[in-house]
Design a protein around this motif. Structure first.
Motif, PDB file in Angstrom:
ATOM      1  N   PRO A   1       0.813  -1.222   0.000  1.00 36.96           N
ATOM      2  CA  PRO A   1       0.000   0.000   0.000  1.00 36.96           C
ATOM      3  C   PRO A   1       0.844   1.269   0.000  1.00 36.96           C
ATOM      4  N   ILE A   2       0.437   2.229  -0.804  1.00 36.58           N
ATOM      5  CA  ILE A   2       0.991   3.584  -0.747  1.00 36.58           C
ATOM      6  C   ILE A   2      -0.196   4.540  -0.812  1.00 36.58           C
ATOM      7  N   SER A   3       0.014   5.773  -0.444  1.00 33.50           N
ATOM      8  CA  SER A   3      -1.074   6.743  -0.443  1.00 33.50           C
ATOM      9  C   SER A   3      -1.364   7.214  -1.854  1.00 33.50           C
ATOM     10  N   PRO A   4      -2.575   7.671  -2.123  1.00 38.53           N
ATOM     11  CA  PRO A   4      -2.881   8.234  -3.450  1.00 38.53           C
ATOM     12  C   PRO A   4      -1.957   9.391  -3.815  1.00 38.53           C
ATOM     13  N   ALA A   5      -1.616  10.219  -2.844  1.00 37.04           N
ATOM     14  CA  ALA A   5      -0.716  11.344  -3.118  1.00 37.04           C
ATOM     15  C   ALA A   5       0.665  10.843  -3.542  1.00 37.04           C
ATOM     16  N   ALA A   6       1.159   9.794  -2.873  1.00 38.04           N
ATOM     17  CA  ALA A   6       2.463   9.231  -3.248  1.00 38.04           C
ATOM     18  C   ALA A   6       2.413   8.629  -4.646  1.00 38.04           C
ATOM     19  N   HIS A   7       1.293   8.025  -4.990  1.00 33.71           N
ATOM     20  CA  HIS A   7       1.129   7.443  -6.323  1.00 33.71           C
ATOM     21  C   HIS A   7       1.203   8.546  -7.383  1.00 33.71           C
ATOM     22  N   ARG A   8       0.513   9.643  -7.129  1.00 33.08           N
ATOM     23  CA  ARG A   8       0.546  10.745  -8.096  1.00 33.08           C
ATOM     24  C   ARG A   8       1.941  11.365  -8.169  1.00 33.08           C
ATOM     25  N   GLN A   9       2.661  11.328  -7.058  1.00 29.38           N
ATOM     26  CA  GLN A   9       4.031  11.855  -7.049  1.00 29.38           C
ATOM     27  C   GLN A   9       4.920  11.085  -8.024  1.00 29.38           C
ATOM     28  N   ILE A  10       4.747   9.758  -8.070  1.00 32.36           N
ATOM     29  CA  ILE A  10       5.517   8.936  -9.015  1.00 32.36           C
ATOM     30  C   ILE A  10       5.232   9.374 -10.440  1.00 32.36           C
ATOM     31  N   ILE A  11       3.954   9.510 -10.745  1.00 33.17           N
ATOM     32  CA  ILE A  11       3.543   9.808 -12.112  1.00 33.17           C
ATOM     33  C   ILE A  11       4.045  11.174 -12.567  1.00 33.17           C
ATOM     34  N   MET A  12       4.113  12.127 -11.654  1.00 37.68           N
ATOM     35  CA  MET A  12       4.490  13.489 -12.033  1.00 37.68           C
ATOM     36  C   MET A  12       5.995  13.739 -11.965  1.00 37.68           C
ATOM     37  N   ASP A  13       6.778  12.744 -11.575  1.00 35.33           N
ATOM     38  CA  ASP A  13       8.233  12.922 -11.475  1.00 35.33           C
ATOM     39  C   ASP A  13       8.858  12.844 -12.860  1.00 35.33           C
ATOM     40  N   SER A  14       9.215  13.980 -13.405  1.00 35.89           N
ATOM     41  CA  SER A  14       9.765  14.028 -14.763  1.00 35.89           C
ATOM     42  C   SER A  14      11.172  13.460 -14.845  1.00 35.89           C
ATOM     43  N   GLN A  15      11.800  13.168 -13.703  1.00 38.37           N
ATOM     44  CA  GLN A  15      13.131  12.562 -13.716  1.00 38.37           C
ATOM     45  C   GLN A  15      13.068  11.064 -14.003  1.00 38.37           C
ATOM     46  N   LEU A  16      11.897  10.477 -13.835  1.00 33.10           N
ATOM     47  CA  LEU A  16      11.730   9.062 -14.158  1.00 33.10           C
ATOM     48  C   LEU A  16      11.579   8.887 -15.664  1.00 33.10           C
ATOM     49  N   PRO A  17      12.031   7.761 -16.214  1.00 32.36           N
ATOM     50  CA  PRO A  17      11.764   7.473 -17.627  1.00 32.36           C
ATOM     51  C   PRO A  17      10.258   7.490 -17.889  1.00 32.36           C
ATOM     52  N   ALA A  18       9.868   7.963 -19.057  1.00 30.16           N
ATOM     53  CA  ALA A  18       8.449   8.078 -19.395  1.00 30.16           C
ATOM     54  C   ALA A  18       7.729   6.742 -19.278  1.00 30.16           C
ATOM     55  N   ILE A  19       8.409   5.650 -19.631  1.00 32.30           N
ATOM     56  CA  ILE A  19       7.747   4.347 -19.594  1.00 32.30           C
ATOM     57  C   ILE A  19       7.455   3.927 -18.151  1.00 32.30           C
ATOM     58  N   ASN A  20       8.277   4.338 -17.207  1.00 29.26           N
ATOM     59  CA  ASN A  20       8.002   4.032 -15.801  1.00 29.26           C
ATOM     60  C   ASN A  20       6.849   4.872 -15.274  1.00 29.26           C
ATOM     61  N   ARG A  21       6.778   6.125 -15.691  1.00 24.57           N
ATOM     62  CA  ARG A  21       5.640   6.961 -15.303  1.00 24.57           C
ATOM     63  C   ARG A  21       4.350   6.393 -15.896  1.00 24.57           C
ATOM     64  N   ALA A  22       4.432   5.924 -17.129  1.00 26.33           N
ATOM     65  CA  ALA A  22       3.253   5.319 -17.763  1.00 26.33           C
ATOM     66  C   ALA A  22       2.835   4.046 -17.040  1.00 26.33           C
ATOM     67  N   SER A  23       3.836   3.275 -16.567  1.00 26.89           N
ATOM     68  CA  SER A  23       3.503   2.044 -15.842  1.00 26.89           C
ATOM     69  C   SER A  23       2.799   2.363 -14.530  1.00 26.89           C
ATOM     70  N   ALA A  24       3.174   3.471 -13.890  1.00 24.48           N
ATOM     71  CA  ALA A  24       2.491   3.887 -12.670  1.00 24.48           C
ATOM     72  C   ALA A  24       1.064   4.344 -12.986  1.00 24.48           C
ATOM     73  N   LEU A  25       0.874   4.984 -14.118  1.00 24.04           N
ATOM     74  CA  LEU A  25      -0.481   5.360 -14.545  1.00 24.04           C
ATOM     75  C   LEU A  25      -1.349   4.123 -14.730  1.00 24.04           C
ATOM     76  N   GLU A  26      -0.763   3.074 -15.278  1.00 22.95           N
ATOM     77  CA  GLU A  26      -1.516   1.841 -15.505  1.00 22.95           C
ATOM     78  C   GLU A  26      -2.023   1.254 -14.186  1.00 22.95           C
ATOM     79  N   LEU A  27      -1.306   1.501 -13.109  1.00 24.89           N
ATOM     80  CA  LEU A  27      -1.663   0.948 -11.801  1.00 24.89           C
ATOM     81  C   LEU A  27      -2.517   1.906 -10.973  1.00 24.89           C
ATOM     82  N   LEU A  28      -2.971   2.990 -11.563  1.00 27.95           N
ATOM     83  CA  LEU A  28      -3.717   4.000 -10.824  1.00 27.95           C
ATOM     84  C   LEU A  28      -4.939   3.442 -10.084  1.00 27.95           C
TER      85      LEU A  28
END
Length: 840
Positions: free
Chosen positions: A569-596
């Motif tokens: 478990p992680i918080s919804p805010a932490a989940h959105r933090q992953i997605i909005m981190d532009s330092q992560l590769p785009a494919i990893n941000r997209a993978s976090a979106l898939e798990l929203l």
């Protein structure tokens, strides 16, 4: 009523992901399971899994070994021809059996001799061939093979290669009852030189259904081997069964040298006994060449599936992977050499700059204008796990205009992004630091042989300083192998660990990982150290910390992503933090979106809007797929503009959520994408969803019925049809459909769950308890199934039984907030009902 049905289809997707993908086959190590067994659902439908050419990793020593059997002689000859293929351009082209079969490449070979020599040494040239004495490596000298109750004999007849397979019969499945005509597969190099594959005499090949009363008898069928498929480390064989349909035989030839365990027949599923009532049986769609494998083993191939007759009329330009697959149609150029535009070449990469490393730097950096690596999209067309959006692909079109890729999430990948299932290169490479730095395929691989430019650590030392090739960075003295084939002092042993697929095919992970044994201790993730070391992960973690105190640590966001992917478990805010981190590769941000959906039931439209307009199309596509979490008004407002997005995959992702009228462009593209997998039950489920969204209920029912006909061992088809019948108040047909589904899929947790829900609605508590318990057991305590089973016990007055069951489970099983809340309720209920004890 219609929106409720659509809501059910959407709600079922997560259960199908968990239970269709993780069938009893998922209980076995995925590294030993062929790509043909993967069930990949972009919504309810499985993507047509691409199959990349098998790697040729032989050394010159192989060709000098003594060959004794016909198969060894054939293999040695092919190795020698591959080695000769790198001869200088003033020599004539080698008499290569594979190169000669690609008529489309013949005009290119006349002028581009060096490139042709190199190509003949590649796996691309060996991807597929007509079966003859020069291309077939397997032992067909009356060799025999057996796996459980499946027996095979391989022999020659009249200069042809044949296989006789014997397996006990069972009750014929629905697809055996269909009456369709055979079609042909054509090589469309020219109108006057078409290779028409003749239909076999039905008296010679027995592909008819076994009689209904032959349930306990053995049945021997003879198959003519038409094509060899692949080359090294294994070679498979294609036979025509019916309706222009080619299937991959269950036995493959291990083409490795004998001292490496090769030169033998083997099966791809050694731990399983696959009978005919199994989705992984070789005559089922998952082993179909036309749909599963073909487009990445031949030039300009089109499946040309005919849904009305459930048949194929597959065509190609070249039988193997030749010039066309990478460079496109250069017919006019071959006729007039001056007719050529480098600007329009798919493989153009006129990068003005070079990699440079200053003496003070440990790694080279690109000096010059930003690199143009768009040509890699041509490579990704086959070297990626993806769903096709059209029939066939062109190298001059963008990757996301032709495919929807799978993202690096479990169960296909481990939580840290390492490869688990057979996912090829795209997903792992695009999350790597190499990709972020601008490295491309041709920095390491030769352009036409596709072999490594340099062997060993010298390849890495093109960019990395020599300090990485000596102590203290190298910890091991010499070569420690013990029980492995791993050279501990090779860079790739630690940073590109291998996993084995298809029984013998070792493939390296292209995410270029840093070994982290501490993650093994925490999350049971694999680490390269344990390829050789047998000490505990904790011991390894301590040693790594001791020897590399300054190694790069995971960032806070990377740690959050790891937590999310591992199901914690992680918080919804932490989940959105992953997605909005532009330092992560785009494919990893997209993978976090898939798990929203793991952390959100609803999302804010204003927040998602930023991602829906991101410059990266992969992020726009991933964001569009989560449109179902928006309110209905926000969904229409924010996703409708994406129906006009310049990228096809984005338009289709939006159309899947919005289901626009069929006359719109995006709806037509969605229908075309769904049609690409209509030869499998998954594709027809998606077609039914689109029909249902547009009010065509009767057609949706007919489509789901046809899904059952072509894929009787795919549980989701029965579930969707039963639910549709229920919403139409045809309860008897709904119950009959589930019963039929369980008859063909007795081990489907999803079907037992659906049956249990049906019994709950009728307050048939005993039947409900039995069905739901079976679903829980088969799914290994899938949280949703477990929750409903326990609630059913509670509802029928068995709260203590429910609490006892829950308390006997491992603590990690009670992972969701709903289960924890139910546990508290059950404890309170049972405490309240306990008899009071009088004070003495």
């Amino acid at each position: 009523m219609q929106p409720n049905i659509l809501a059910h289809f959407s709600a079922c997707q997560s259960h199908q992901q968990a239970n269709v993908q993780q069938t009893r086959r998922k209980q076995k190590p995925l590294r030993y399971i062929s790509v043909l067994s993967l069930l990949l659902l972009p919504t309810c439908a499985a993507a047509t899994d691409s199959v990349t050419a098998h790697r040729v990793q032989h050394s010159s020593s192989l060709s000098s070994q003594t060959a004794t059997t016909p198969s060894q002689l054939a293999f040695t000859a092919l190795v020698q021809s591959a080695e000769q293929a790198v001869a200088p351009t003033n020599q004539s082209l080698p008499n290569n059996a594979y190169g000669q079969q690609n008529r489309a490449a013949a005009p290119c070979q006349q002028c581009h001799q060096q490139q042709s020599h190199d190509w003949l040494a590649s796996d691309h040239a060996h991807a597929m061939a007509k079966a003859n004495t020069q291309t077939v490596l397997g032992d067909f000298n009356h060799a025999q093979a057996q796996h459980r109750d499946l027996q095979a004999q391989f022999f020659r007849r009249n200069g042809q290669f044949w296989a006789a397979l014997t397996q006990p019969n069972i009750e014929p499945s629905p697809q055996h009852m269909r009456d369709s005509k055979l079609s042909t597969v054509r090589d469309t190099t020219t109108d006057t030189d078409r290779h028409n594959i003749p239909r076999e005499d039905p008296l010679q090949i027995n592909t008819t259904a076994p009689p209904a009363n032959a349930a306990a008898t053995a049945d021997t069928q003879h198959y003519h081997i038409k094509y060899s498929f692949g080359f090294y480390p294994l070679q498979q064989y294609l036979v025509e069964t019916e309706r222009g349909q080619f299937q991959v035989l269950p036995f493959a030839w291990d083409s490795r040298p004998q001292e490496q365990g090769g030169q033998r027949w083997f099966v791809l599923y050694p731990e399983q006994n696959i009978d005919r009532a199994d989705r992984l049986h070789w005559l089922q769609p998952l082993h179909n060449w036309n749909g599963m494998c073909a487009e990445c083993h031949s030039d300009a191939l089109q499946k040309r599936y005919q849904p009305a007759t459930d048949s194929f009329a597959t065509q190609w330009q070249g039988i193997n992977v030749g010039c066309y697959s990478c460079h496109g149609d250069l017919t006019k150029h071959s006729q007039d050499p001056t007719h050529f535009s480098a600007a329009n070449q798919p493989m153009r990469h006129s990068n003005q700059g070079q990699w440079q490393r200053k003496p003070s730097d440990s790694v080279a950096r690109w000096q010059g204008p930003p690199r143009d690596n768009r040509f890699m999209q041509t490579c990704f067309a086959c070297h990626a796990l993806r769903a096709p959006l059209q029939d066939g692909f062109r190298p001059d079109k963008q990757f996301l205009d032709q495919f929807s890729p799978r993202l690096p999430n479990p169960p296909l990948y481990f939580a840290d992004g390492q490869i688990d299932a057979e996912v090829y290169v795209y997903g792992s490479f695009m999350q790597s630091k190499m990709a972020q730095a601008g490295v491309n395929c041709l920095d390491c691989h030769q352009a036409h042989t596709m072999k490594l430019k340099v062997e060993g650590n010298a390849l890495c030392l093109q960019c990395h300083s020599a300090e990485y090739n000596q102590p203290p960075h190298l910890l091991h003295k010499g070569n420690i192998k013990e029980m492995t084939d791993t050279d501990a002092n090779l860079c790739v042993s630690c940073h590109m660990p291998q996993r084995r697929y298809m029984g013998v095919d070792d493939r390296r992970d292209h995410s270029f990982v840093i070994p982290r044994p501490e993650l093994t201790a925490q999350l049971n993730l694999p680490n390269p150290c344990q390829q050789c070391h047998y000490q505990s992960a904790q011991w390894l973690a301590e040693k790594i910390t001791q020897y590399y105190p300054g190694r790069a640590r995971l960032t806070a966001t990377e740690q959050l992503l790891l937590t999310l992917r591992s199901g914690q478990p992680i918080s919804p805010a932490a989940h959105r933090q992953i997605i909005m981190d532009s330092q992560l590769p785009a494919i990893n941000r997209a993978s976090a979106l898939e798990l929203l959906p793991q952390t959100h039931n609803r999302i804010n439209g204003q927040w998602l809007q930023t991602l829906l307009h991101d410059p990266d199309p992969l992020l726009r596509q991933a964001a569009a797929t989560q449109g179902g979490l928006l309110s209905a008004q926000a969904r229409q407002q924010l996703l409708t503009p994406l129906l006009q997005d310049p990228i096809t995959a984005v338009r289709i992702a939006a159309a899947r959520v919005l289901q626009p009228p069929q006359a719109t462009l995006a709806a037509k593209e969605l229908a075309q994408a769904n049609a690409q997998s209509a030869w499998r039950a998954e594709g027809r489920i998606n077609q039914a969803r689109q029909l249902l969204a547009n009010g065509h209920i009767d057609q949706a029912i007919t489509t789901l019925q046809s899904a059952i006909l072509i894929g009787p061992f795919f549980a989701a088809s029965y579930i969707h049809l039963a639910e549709l019948y229920r919403h139409q108040e045809q309860l008897a047909l709904s119950a009959q459909t589930l019963h039929q589904g369980l008859k063909h899929n007795p081990e489907s947790a999803a079907l037992h769950y659906a049956t249990g829900l049906q019994a709950v609605r009728h307050q048939n508590w005993k039947t409900a308890e039995q069905a739901l318990l079976q679903a829980v057991i088969l799914s290994k305590q899938q949280p949703q199934y477990l929750l409903v089973y326990l609630m059913t016990l509670q509802r029928s007055g068995k709260a203590q039984q429910a609490l006892n069951y829950l308390n006997n489970l491992p603590p990690r099983t009670i992972s969701t907030p709903q289960l924890k809340k139910l546990q508290q309720q059950l404890q309170q209920t049972t405490t309240d009902k306990s008899p009071s004890v009088s004070k003495q």
